[in-house]
Structures are given as structure tokens and as C-alpha cells.
Design a protein around this motif. Structure first.
Motif, short mmCIF file in Angstrom:
data_model
loop_
_atom_site.label_atom_id
_atom_site.label_comp_id
_atom_site.label_asym_id
_atom_site.label_seq_id
_atom_site.Cartn_x
_atom_site.Cartn_y
_atom_site.Cartn_z
N ASN A 70 -8.03 9.40 78.30
CA ASN A 70 -7.55 10.00 77.04
C ASN A 70 -8.48 9.60 75.92
OD1 ASN A 70 -5.59 8.88 74.46
ND2 ASN A 70 -5.64 11.05 74.90
N SER A 96 -6.63 14.29 72.21
CA SER A 96 -5.46 14.29 71.32
C SER A 96 -5.94 14.03 69.90
CB SER A 96 -4.46 13.20 71.76
OG SER A 96 -5.09 11.94 71.86
N GLU A 138 4.23 17.40 72.97
CA GLU A 138 4.88 16.10 72.81
C GLU A 138 5.90 16.13 71.67
OE1 GLU A 138 2.73 11.90 72.84
OE2 GLU A 138 2.94 12.74 70.83
N GLY A 173 10.12 11.06 75.22
CA GLY A 173 11.50 10.72 75.59
C GLY A 173 11.80 10.85 77.07
N GLN A 192 4.36 14.02 80.90
CA GLN A 192 3.54 12.87 80.55
C GLN A 192 4.48 11.82 79.97
OE1 GLN A 192 -0.47 12.95 78.81
NE2 GLN A 192 0.38 12.09 76.93
N THR A 195 6.01 5.50 77.09
CA THR A 195 6.84 4.30 76.90
C THR A 195 7.16 3.58 78.21
OG1 THR A 195 7.75 5.07 74.81
CG2 THR A 195 9.15 3.60 76.11
C1 FMN Z 1 1.98 2.08 72.83
C2 FMN Z 1 1.61 3.52 72.83
C3 FMN Z 1 0.29 3.87 72.56
C4 FMN Z 1 -0.11 5.21 72.60
N1 FMN Z 1 -1.43 5.53 72.40
C5 FMN Z 1 -1.84 6.82 72.55
C6 FMN Z 1 -3.22 7.15 72.47
O1 FMN Z 1 -4.09 6.30 72.29
N2 FMN Z 1 -3.57 8.46 72.63
C7 FMN Z 1 -2.64 9.45 72.86
O2 FMN Z 1 -3.01 10.62 73.01
N3 FMN Z 1 -1.32 9.14 72.95
C8 FMN Z 1 -0.91 7.86 72.82
N4 FMN Z 1 0.41 7.55 72.98
C9 FMN Z 1 1.34 8.62 73.40
C10 FMN Z 1 1.45 8.66 74.95
O3 FMN Z 1 0.22 9.00 75.55
C11 FMN Z 1 2.52 9.65 75.43
O4 FMN Z 1 2.18 10.99 75.14
C12 FMN Z 1 3.88 9.37 74.81
O5 FMN Z 1 4.11 7.98 74.83
C13 FMN Z 1 4.96 10.10 75.56
O6 FMN Z 1 6.23 9.86 75.00
P1 FMN Z 1 7.16 8.60 75.43
O7 FMN Z 1 6.61 7.43 74.72
O8 FMN Z 1 8.51 8.99 74.92
O9 FMN Z 1 7.10 8.48 76.92
C14 FMN Z 1 0.84 6.21 72.91
C15 FMN Z 1 2.17 5.84 73.19
C16 FMN Z 1 2.55 4.52 73.16
C17 FMN Z 1 3.97 4.16 73.50
#
Ligand code: FMN
Length: 314
Positions: A70, A96, A138, A173, A192, A195
Motif C-alpha cells: 500500500n 490511497s 471504505e 467496520g 479489506q 483494525t
Molecule cells: C492503524 C491503522 C493504520 C492505517 N494506515 C493506513 C495506511 O497507511 N494506508 C491506507 O491506505 N490505509 C490505512 N489504514 C486503513 C486500512 O488500510 C483499512 O482500509 C481500514 O483499517 C479498514 O477499516 P477497519 O479499520 O474498520 O477494518 C489504516 C488503518 C489503521 C487501523
């Protein structure tokens, strides 16, 4: 599991992607998810280019299954990172936080598959125009940076489904087979998750971060920092200071100062759970244990199959 367009596009068994996450998604997490039949992504956002190269090489050594990287497009050393992506023959890139038009052609010219993360149908259409191979839509339940629209996954996925014919991955979520099945019912072909994997054993986040995030209740996270980049954070001391400042109308510069340098490293990686930026999603309140990726993947795929069966017989 479903041998659908997402599985075929990436050559994976289960349409489950571990989102790239700053300070969490190193080679251990990415390779464990890929070895379990999903798609593991390295999170380049928190890595210096040469650190990324090291993680890429270790991932190659730890799995012979498909994996990817990513790249948040606001990355400051984009040229160096793209050079490494090309030299190391990275097969899949999820971009992203930027325009999909900028690098999709360049990546495609090198035979790299591209997915792009969006938070609205408007941006999904831009992805289609840019020629990406798949879209991650997302919802703002998600941990980390979020869309300004504050669309939930439940409202976002059906609208993105109507707006584009591209293979669609739902995010935000989702941490169970039930939520995965719901996403598929709304029109997604894969999920995807961030968390749940940030809080896994293989995540490179600190133990203090994992403990603090698995201890929260519903309402334990909130969206803030809309004047800089909307971000969902655990409600700790830093969050309280930010929301107080926002309530009295602080501008972007003041908020940046309040955050301080390397705020997410402090919170996630170094485990300063009171003064660091603790990015985590709403679904953390439903995660109470720190499990291995293998256990998480087994649980989710089993729940998915069982729930599908139960729904058929309703
Ligand atoms: C700690 C953390 C760091 C993240 N860092 C990035 C990132 O660097 N690039 C990105 O595209 N998404 C990032 N995300 C989003 C995740 O890739 C993912 O799309 C998202 O967590 C999905 O939702 P969820 O947290 O409800 O599972 C991050 C999420 C978390 C929890």
C-alpha cells in the motif's frame, strides 16, 4: 471460498485483504495473511524507502503466495518508492489518499495490478476513468484516515456498486464473517480489513497499543482532524486535547502543532497510549483478544460459510 473476480484478479483463495497500515503492516503481518489464503499488504506509509525494500525482501522469503504494497500517495519520497516497487518486481499495489490518475498507468506499464481506496462514488468513478483494476470503498467506521463525507460502509457500498462495474472491495467496520457476508450482499466481491489485523499477534504495533485498543467500548473512537485530514482515533489524552482545540475553532496549523512530530509512530509503534495518535477503527470495541492471523482467518472464513448457510435456510 468464493472464487470471484477479486480472487482471480489477485490469485488468492479468500477475497480478504489486510489493508496496508502505518506502523502495523510489516513483513510478518503481510506474509501471514498471504500464507492463510488472503492478500497481505505492506504499509509503505511509515517506512523509509530502504526499509520498505527490506520488508519486501523478507515478505518474498516468508511466502510464495501473492502479496502487495500500500502506498499512500502523499508519500514524500514517491520517486524512490516507485523505483523500489519496480526493481523488486512488486506484483500488486494498493494506492490511497490521492488521485488514481497519477500512477496507475505507470504501474500498469510494469505489469503491476492496481487497486485504489475511495470514500465516495464520485472518487470511484475517477478510479474507473484512471483504469484501476479494483476499487476499495471504505466507510468512515474505518481506522486511520477517512473520507470527509462520513459515509458508513452500509451506505457507501451499494452506491459505489451502482456507480462502477469494477471489482469492488468493501472496507470499514468489517472484522467477522458475518460482516463480510453483509458486504457481499451489498455488492462487494471482497473485503479489506485493517483494525482486526492491526490488533493481531503479527502486527508490528506495540503491545500497549493493542491492549489499549482491545479495551475500548462502543464509542471509544471518534473522527477528528477534519481541518487537516479526517482521522478516526481512540479517545485518549491527545484526542481530548484535539477535540477541545477544535471546539474553540483552532486552525490547521494549531492542530498540527498539537499533534506534534511523528504522532502516529508515538501512539501505535512506541505505545504512548495517552499522548500518541492512536489510529483504530470502530470495530475495535468488538475485539477483545489478540489472536494470530491464522486464527483470525480461520474464524472469519468459518463464520462466513456458516452464516451463508444459515441465511439460505431462513
Ligand atoms: C492503524 C491503522 C493504520 C492505517 N494506515 C493506513 C495506511 O497507511 N494506508 C491506507 O491506505 N490505509 C490505512 N489504514 C486503513 C486500512 O488500510 C483499512 O482500509 C481500514 O483499517 C479498514 O477499516 P477497519 O479499520 O474498520 O477494518 C489504516 C488503518 C489503521 C487501523
Amino acid at each position: 471460498m468464493d472464487n470471484n473476480r477479486i480472487c482471480r484478479l489477485f490469485g488468492i483463495e479468500h477475497p480478504i485483504i489486510a489493508g496496508g497500515m502505518v506502523w502495523c503492516s510489516g513483513w510478518r503481518l503481510a506474509s501471514a495473511v498471504s500464507n492463510a489464503g488472503g492478500l497481505g499488504l505492506l504499509g509503505a506509509g511509515s517506512m523509509h524507502p530502504e526499509t520498505l525494500r527490506e520488508h519486501i525482501r523478507k515478505t518474498k522469503g516468508a511466502t510464495d503466495k501473492p502479496w502487495g504494497v500500500n502506498i499512500p500517495l502523499m508519500y514524500p519520497e514517491m520517486d524512490s518508492v516507485l523505483g523500489i516497487i519496480e526493481e523488486e518486481r512488486v506484483p500488486i499495489v494498493f494506492t490511497s489518499a490521492g488521485s488514481p490518475k497519477k500512477y496507475t498507468r505507470w504501474l500498469h506499464d510494469r505489469g503491476i495490478k492496481v487497486a485504489h481506496v475511495v470514500s465516495s462514488s464520485k472518487f470511484a468513478i475517477k478510479c474507473e476513468e484512471a483504469g484501476v483494476d479494483a476499487i476499495v470503498a471504505e466507510g468512515f467506521e474505518a481506522g486511520g484516515h477517512n473520507g470527509r463525507e462520513e459515509s458508513t460502509t452500509m451506505t457507501l457500498i451499494p452506491q459505489v456498486r451502482k456507480a462502477t462495474t469494477l471489482p469492488l472491495i468493501a472496507a470499514g467496520g468489517i472484522a467477522s464473517g458475518q460482516a463480510m457476508l453483509a458486504s457481499m450482499a451489498l455488492g462487494a466481491e471482497g473485503v479489506q480489513m485493517g483494525t482486526v489485523f492491526a490488533l493481531s499477534k503479527e502486527s508490528s504495533a506495540s503491545d500497549a497499543y493493542k491492549q489499549a485498543c482491545t479495551a475500548i467500548d462502543e464509542g471509544g473512537t471518534m473522527l477528528c482532524l477534519k481541518k487537516i485530514a479526517p482521522t478516526r482515533l481512540l479517545r485518549n489524552g491527545l484526542f481530548n486535547r484535539i477535540s477541545e482545540a477544535e471546539a474553540r475553532g483552532a486552525n490547521a496549523d494549531e492542530l498540527r502543532q498539537l499533534l506534534g512530530a511523528k504522532a502516529s509512530k508515538r501512539g501505535i509503534f512506541e505505545g504512548d497510549t495517552e499522548n500518541g495518535e492512536m489510529e483504530i477503527g470502530q470495530i475495535a470495541s468488538d475485539i477483545k483478544t489478540i489472536d494470530s492471523v491464522e486464527d483470525i482467518m480461520n474464524r472469519i472464513t468459518t463464520e462466513y460459510k456458516e452464516t451463508k448457510q444459515r441465511i439460505i435456510t431462513l
